[in-house]
Scaffold this motif. Structure first.
Motif, mmCIF file in Angstrom:
data_model
loop_
_atom_site.group_PDB
_atom_site.id
_atom_site.type_symbol
_atom_site.label_atom_id
_atom_site.label_comp_id
_atom_site.label_asym_id
_atom_site.label_seq_id
_atom_site.Cartn_x
_atom_site.Cartn_y
_atom_site.Cartn_z
ATOM 1 N N LEU A 150 -103.415 14.661 149.421
ATOM 2 C CA LEU A 150 -102.876 14.608 148.019
ATOM 3 C C LEU A 150 -103.988 14.852 147.193
ATOM 4 C CD1 LEU A 150 -101.518 10.638 147.576
ATOM 5 C CD2 LEU A 150 -99.973 13.124 147.763
ATOM 6 N N THR A 151 -105.392 14.154 147.051
ATOM 7 C CA THR A 151 -106.450 15.044 146.740
ATOM 8 C C THR A 151 -106.508 16.521 146.865
ATOM 9 O OG1 THR A 151 -107.642 14.205 148.622
ATOM 10 C CG2 THR A 151 -107.211 13.004 145.926
ATOM 11 N N GLY A 152 -106.404 17.049 148.502
ATOM 12 C CA GLY A 152 -106.399 18.350 148.362
ATOM 13 C C GLY A 152 -105.382 19.534 147.656
ATOM 14 N N ASN A 153 -105.002 18.841 147.473
ATOM 15 C CA ASN A 153 -103.580 20.031 147.802
ATOM 16 C C ASN A 153 -102.512 19.106 145.852
ATOM 17 O OD1 ASN A 153 -102.268 21.328 150.162
ATOM 18 N ND2 ASN A 153 -102.834 19.541 150.234
ATOM 19 N N LEU A 154 -102.367 18.474 145.520
ATOM 20 C CA LEU A 154 -102.614 17.949 143.882
ATOM 21 C C LEU A 154 -103.119 16.963 142.874
ATOM 22 C CD1 LEU A 154 -98.950 15.645 145.873
ATOM 23 C CD2 LEU A 154 -99.438 18.286 144.500
ATOM 24 N N SER A 155 -104.279 17.524 143.340
ATOM 25 C CA SER A 155 -105.500 17.335 142.554
ATOM 26 C C SER A 155 -104.611 17.674 140.765
ATOM 27 C CB SER A 155 -106.652 17.123 142.733
ATOM 28 O OG SER A 155 -106.933 19.024 142.943
ATOM 29 N N TRP A 156 -104.798 19.052 141.017
ATOM 30 C CA TRP A 156 -104.586 20.062 139.379
ATOM 31 C C TRP A 156 -103.876 19.132 139.179
ATOM 32 C CZ3 TRP A 156 -99.276 21.693 138.308
ATOM 33 C CH2 TRP A 156 -98.586 21.246 139.834
ATOM 34 N N VAL A 157 -102.589 18.143 139.660
ATOM 35 C CA VAL A 157 -101.291 17.111 139.029
ATOM 36 C C VAL A 157 -102.474 16.198 138.054
ATOM 37 C CG1 VAL A 157 -99.586 16.005 138.988
ATOM 38 C CG2 VAL A 157 -99.294 17.778 140.248
ATOM 39 N N PHE A 158 -102.880 15.328 138.326
ATOM 40 C CA PHE A 158 -103.768 14.698 138.020
ATOM 41 C C PHE A 158 -104.616 15.430 136.890
ATOM 42 C CE2 PHE A 158 -102.986 12.725 142.484
ATOM 43 C CZ PHE A 158 -102.478 11.711 142.238
ATOM 44 N N LEU A 159 -105.199 15.877 137.268
ATOM 45 C CA LEU A 159 -106.307 16.495 136.237
ATOM 46 C C LEU A 159 -105.887 17.689 135.063
ATOM 47 C CD1 LEU A 159 -108.271 16.297 138.248
ATOM 48 C CD2 LEU A 159 -109.489 18.953 137.436
ATOM 49 N N LEU A 160 -104.493 17.941 134.751
ATOM 50 C CA LEU A 160 -103.734 18.389 133.846
ATOM 51 C C LEU A 160 -102.853 17.450 133.233
ATOM 52 C CD1 LEU A 160 -102.166 21.115 132.763
ATOM 53 C CD2 LEU A 160 -100.249 20.783 134.645
ATOM 54 N N GLY A 161 -102.292 16.279 134.165
ATOM 55 C CA GLY A 161 -102.003 15.183 133.526
ATOM 56 C C GLY A 161 -102.917 14.484 132.342
ATOM 57 N N GLY A 162 -103.814 14.419 132.743
ATOM 58 C CA GLY A 162 -104.772 13.906 132.138
ATOM 59 C C GLY A 162 -105.126 14.443 130.910
ATOM 60 N N ASN A 163 -104.836 15.737 130.693
ATOM 61 C CA ASN A 163 -105.539 16.880 129.510
ATOM 62 C C ASN A 163 -104.343 16.082 128.282
ATOM 63 O OD1 ASN A 163 -107.942 17.655 130.819
ATOM 64 N ND2 ASN A 163 -107.151 19.367 131.817
ATOM 65 N N ILE A 164 -103.160 16.114 129.219
ATOM 66 C CA ILE A 164 -102.045 16.699 128.531
ATOM 67 C C ILE A 164 -102.175 15.303 127.880
ATOM 68 C CG2 ILE A 164 -99.770 15.687 128.789
ATOM 69 C CD1 ILE A 164 -99.278 17.947 130.823
ATOM 70 N N PHE A 165 -102.639 13.794 127.978
ATOM 71 C CA PHE A 165 -102.303 12.477 127.166
ATOM 72 C C PHE A 165 -103.260 12.667 126.531
ATOM 73 C CE2 PHE A 165 -101.427 10.918 132.170
ATOM 74 C CZ PHE A 165 -100.316 10.935 131.856
ATOM 75 N N VAL A 166 -104.910 13.179 126.404
ATOM 76 C CA VAL A 166 -105.938 13.625 125.691
ATOM 77 C C VAL A 166 -105.474 13.948 124.206
ATOM 78 C CG1 VAL A 166 -107.766 13.917 124.926
ATOM 79 C CG2 VAL A 166 -107.797 13.112 127.719
#
Length: 566
Positions: free
Chosen positions: A99-115
């Motif tokens: 999950l962290t190796g392949n989909l970490s970008w989902v979390f980072l992009l999501g965090g940016n969108i929330f802000v």
């Protein structure tokens, strides 16, 4: 939706379990809007799908489908994890790595969108909307409201990572980068700062503040504001499914809504279990450090069982006599410990470091928040992706709390305060504790704090200051009380979700969820330790990230239909 209309109600305390909506209103615990508000026209009544009974002397009032699916899946998970510990651990490792190796970008992009969505609403006319109706007035003073936001932002995480994270990032940045077969294998953030102590310190603090600043509170703000608007302005139940009415319509009361609430239960439970597991490991390490108590799985299990029992007693005492008093005790102890470290530690360094760290955070933020093309894979995947999943899994819990205490505030007030107040508190905390530890390494040459295990670093740092035995004991008490208040408050939120949005469901149901939280924490610790805790948070945080991204759209659509205040 109904057309905008004026609606008035008697003033009520939104966090009181005794508050009732007016006759014909949205339901129990939700006061009607004051002044113009665009209510959603639905025939749904809170609790209409609930099972209510009083067999064996126990009151039961719960949403049959949400409660049954949630509790059965969780119970099966706990039983299998405890029964197959040796087989489960490598599975947790593999899931976390994937999950962290392949989909970490989902979390980072999501965090940016929330802000960005939060900041966009603040700067737009939508910020003029008032929570609770155009004529609503705040239920709490600024001082009281800020204190509760501060309390929501404090937790076991600040105790566990307050020293260890700044010191760890400082150390990895100072060591520089290492490359094997064309791939970086170090854990330093960004490009590191090999051999430069000052640059390493600034980068380490910037990376830490990134994990504890605007981004986590962006997720909390989105959930909290959405819950507040749909409950206090739209007249819907205070539960996650209500946020998605603009997308799903009346289907939100059926299985699509059930699945959203079930996912919210899973996310909250595993997010809480992660925090409780970290707290238990730190409390056990602290007891071993101070009193030579064996730092073993047995100690951690006994701690979790004992503290869960205290949480159950707090539940029986009620919100006012239980969790509120414990929260006040925690606030006082945390404040005293913070002031003590500032006074006896490197006071001037902490004072100037607060502002220097904010500048370093601002300078490095664009690079730290970049979702794609990262060379610092270990840092962005192992640290940031886990954190974002953890914060997102906590968002129903924290969001519901801040929603319930923010009625009467404008949307602009709400978002500005929720983003800034806890962020500044976290920066001060990390600067005081982490900055003191780094100064001990640089100025005093004390390597003990850097060499100590993650859960011991706080006590190793305090050990170099006066009254170390007392402050370390206070640190253990803080971890334990944070444990209790998180379990108690988390049980209240999960019980509200599984009771169809009711905020005054029977106490035995809250006790059930408190026991389940403790059982999950025990199962995860025995079934894989810290990696298992991280895996649980990431696994539930990933689908909930998608849910919250859809929630951003629903929130903006709901705000656009609301009358704007002055």
């Amino acid at each position: 939706m109904r057309p905008t209309r004026s609606s008035t109600s008697t003033r009520r305390d939104p966090v009181s379990n005794d508050s009732k909506a007016p006759e014909g209103g949205p339901g129990e615990g939700i006061p009607a809007p004051e002044g113009p508000a665009n209510l959603i026209d639905t025939d749904y009544v809170i609790g209409q799908d609930n099972i209510t009974t009083n067999k064996f002397g126990l009151d039961v009032d719960l949403h049959g489908k949400v409660f049954t699916v949630s509790s059965l899946v969780i119970l099966v998970f706990v039983i299998l994890t405890l029964a197959l510990q040796a087989e489960i651990e490598p599975i947790f490792d593999a899931i976390f790595s994937f999950l962290t190796g392949n989909l970490s970008w989902v979390f980072l992009l999501g965090g940016n969108i929330f802000v960005l969505v939060s900041l966009g609403i603040v700067l737009s006319p939508l910020g003029k909307v008032r929570i609770g109706g155009a004529n609503a007035t705040p239920d709490f003073s600024y001082a009281g409201w800020f204190a509760m936001l501060f309390a929501a932002g404090m937790g076991i995480g600040l105790m566990f990572y307050g020293v260890s994270e700044p010191l760890t990032h400082f150390g990895t940045a100072l060591d520089g980068t290492t490359v094997e077969n064309g791939v970086r294998t170090d854990w330093a953030p960004l490009g590191a700062a090999a051999g430069d102590e000052i640059a390493a310190q600034k980068l380490g603090m910037a990376a830490t503040i990134y994990h504890w600043g605007l981004h986590p509170w962006g997720a909390y703000a989105i959930v909290g504001l959405a819950l507040a608007i749909f409950a206090f302005n739209k007249g819907l139940p205070l539960t996650m499914r209500s946020i998605f009415y603009p997308i799903l319509g009346e289907r939100v009361w059926g299985w699509p809504g059930h699945l959203i609430d079930i996912l919210a239960v899973f996310a909250t439970l595993f997010g809480l279990a992660t925090s409780l597991g970290l707290g238990a490991s730190q409390a056990a390490a602290g007891l071993s450090y101070l009193f030579d108590v064996p730092n073993s799985n047995i100690t951690m299990v006994l701690l979790i069982m004992g503290i869960t029992a205290v949480a159950m007693c707090s539940i029986l005492l009620g919100v006012d006599k239980g969790v509120q008093r414990l929260s006040q005790l925690n606030m006082v102890l945390a404040f005293l410990l913070l002031v003590f470290v500032i006074i006896v530690g490197p006071t001037l360094l902490i004072a100037t470091g607060f502002f220097e760290n904010l500048v370093a955070y601002a300078v490095n933020l664009p690079a730290l928040a970049m979702p794609f093309g990262r060379e610092d894979a270990n840092f962005s995947q192992g640290w940031t992706a886990f954190y974002w999943a953890w914060w997102i899994s906590w968002s129903p819990f924290v969001g519901m709390f801040i929603a319930r205490v923010s009625r009467g505030r404008s949307v602009r007030e709400f978002l500005t305060a929720v983003l800034l107040v806890p962020t500044l508190v976290s920066v001060l905390w990390m600067t005081a504790f982490g900055g003191t530890a780094i100064d001990q390494v640089i100025s005093d040459g004390f390597q003990g704090v850097q060499d100590a295990a993650l859960e011991i670093k706080l006590f190793a740092m305090l050990g170099q200051l006066p009254l170390s035995s007392i402050t370390s004991f206070v640190g253990i008490i803080l971890v334990i009380v944070f444990f209790v208040t998180s379990s108690d408050s988390g049980s209240l939120v999960i019980d509200s979700i599984t009771a169809g949005g009711k905020v005054d469901a029977p106490k035995p149901q809250r006790i059930f969820w408190a026991i389940i939280e403790g059982a999950i924490a025990i199962a995860l610790l025995l079934g894989g330790g810290l990696t298992a805790l991280q895996t649980a948070a990431v696994s539930t945080g990933l689908p909930f990230t998608i849910v919250l991204l859809l929630g951003c759209y629903a929130l903006v659509k709901a705000l656009r239909s609301e009358p704007k205040g002055n």
